[in-house]
Write an enzyme that holds these catalytic residues in place. Structure first.
Site, PDB file in Angstrom:
ATOM      1  N   GLU A 122       0.826  -1.212   0.000  1.00 41.27           N
ATOM      2  CA  GLU A 122       0.000   0.000   0.000  1.00 41.27           C
ATOM      3  C   GLU A 122       0.858   1.260   0.000  1.00 41.27           C
ATOM      4  OE1 GLU A 122      -4.160  -0.914   2.097  1.00 41.27           O
ATOM      5  OE2 GLU A 122      -2.450  -1.343   3.402  1.00 41.27           O
ATOM      6  N   GLU A 142      -5.211  -9.441   3.076  1.00 36.64           N
ATOM      7  CA  GLU A 142      -6.054  -9.228   4.255  1.00 36.64           C
ATOM      8  C   GLU A 142      -7.260 -10.165   4.332  1.00 36.64           C
ATOM      9  OE1 GLU A 142      -3.636  -5.570   3.655  1.00 36.64           O
ATOM     10  OE2 GLU A 142      -4.789  -6.894   2.343  1.00 36.64           O
TER      11      GLU A 142
END
Length: 268
Positions: A122, A142
């Site tokens: 990210e 995730e």
């Protein structure tokens, strides 16, 4: 005035899991992740990284910022236990902290190798240029924790590669190689692992040759028009172009072109 206290003063008293190196002669700052073997990024570290980017943005000795890591892996992601311990207020700041490279007015390069998972991916997506080693594996895993990316990963990736590919990566926790990321337009360049530092150095030196003012303007314009209509984007581009016409750097660039010499920009 001596009684004024800001939390940042304490927060940066000891950097957690990374270091900062500034080479004034090369107008370069390196933010180096250094928590071997996987460079896990802690919650406090995210706060510190944001503040360091903001500090370097105001440092006149720095033209280009490089985010890189020690060891064979850029980062396997965040401290999973830290998510359960963090307050809702702290968690709400995750995306803001990770977006610090994008908000920084200076060019930011990230050098990725090995694992680049979760928040490691990210924060890399928030940089301007991604140089990938052929050893890199990108992932937003995730879903394996019953979660989704929480720091802008799925949103930034979707802007780059579209909804179909993003669903494939996010909903299946699928890893993609550096070569595939390059084919998709996620990374700027994919090189052999032993060429990663050389390729990063070359890009730093290339960017330093341009006008700092024109670089800042281009970055801000492109970031701010990403979601704009074509008409609005062209209009804003025209305003930026018009302002740069009165700059010393533009005059220097034109004069250097006609004199057939290298321009010497000063950022004014």
């Amino acid at each position: 005035m001596e009684n004024l206290i800001h939390p940042a003063h304490m927060l940066l008293s000891e950097l957690d899991g990374f270091s900062v190196e500034i080479d004034v002669s090369r107008e370069r700052a390196d933010i180096v992740l250094n928590r071997p073997p996987f460079n896990v990024i802690s919650m406090e570290q995210r706060d510190q990284l944001r503040l360091v980017f903001e500090s370097l943005d105001h440092n006149s000795d720095v033209r280009v910022i490089v985010l890189r890591a020690e060891g064979e892996h850029f980062s396997s992601g965040g401290d999973i236990k830290g998510f359960l311990e963090a307050s809702p207020e702290h968690v709400s700041q995750l995306a803001w902290n990770v977006a610090a490279p994008a908000r920084c007015s200076k060019p930011v390069i990230v050098a990725n190798r090995g694992y680049c998972f979760g928040v490691g991916f990210e924060i890399s997506l928030a940089c301007d240029f991604r140089i990938a080693s052929d050893t890199v594996q990108y992932a937003l895993p995730e879903q394996k924790l019953g979660q989704i990316p929480g720091s802008g990963g799925s949103a930034r990736l979707q802007k780059m590669v579209g909804i179909t590919r993003t669903k494939d990566v996010v909903m299946r926790s699928r890893r993609i190689s550096g070569a595939q990321a390059y084919d998709w337009g996620v990374v700027t360049e994919c090189v052999s692992d032993d060429e990663l530092e050389k390729a990063t150095d070359a890009l730093v030196d290339e960017l330093r040759k341009f006008s700092p003012l024109a670089q800042r303007t281009a970055k801000k314009l492109l970031n701010e028009t990403e979601d704009a209509s074509l008409t609005t984007a062209i209009d804003l581009e025209g305003h930026c172009y018009s302002r740069l016409r009165s700059s010393n750097d533009f005059r220097e660039g034109v004069e250097a072109f006609h004199s057939k010499r290298s321009a010497k920009f000063n950022g004014t």
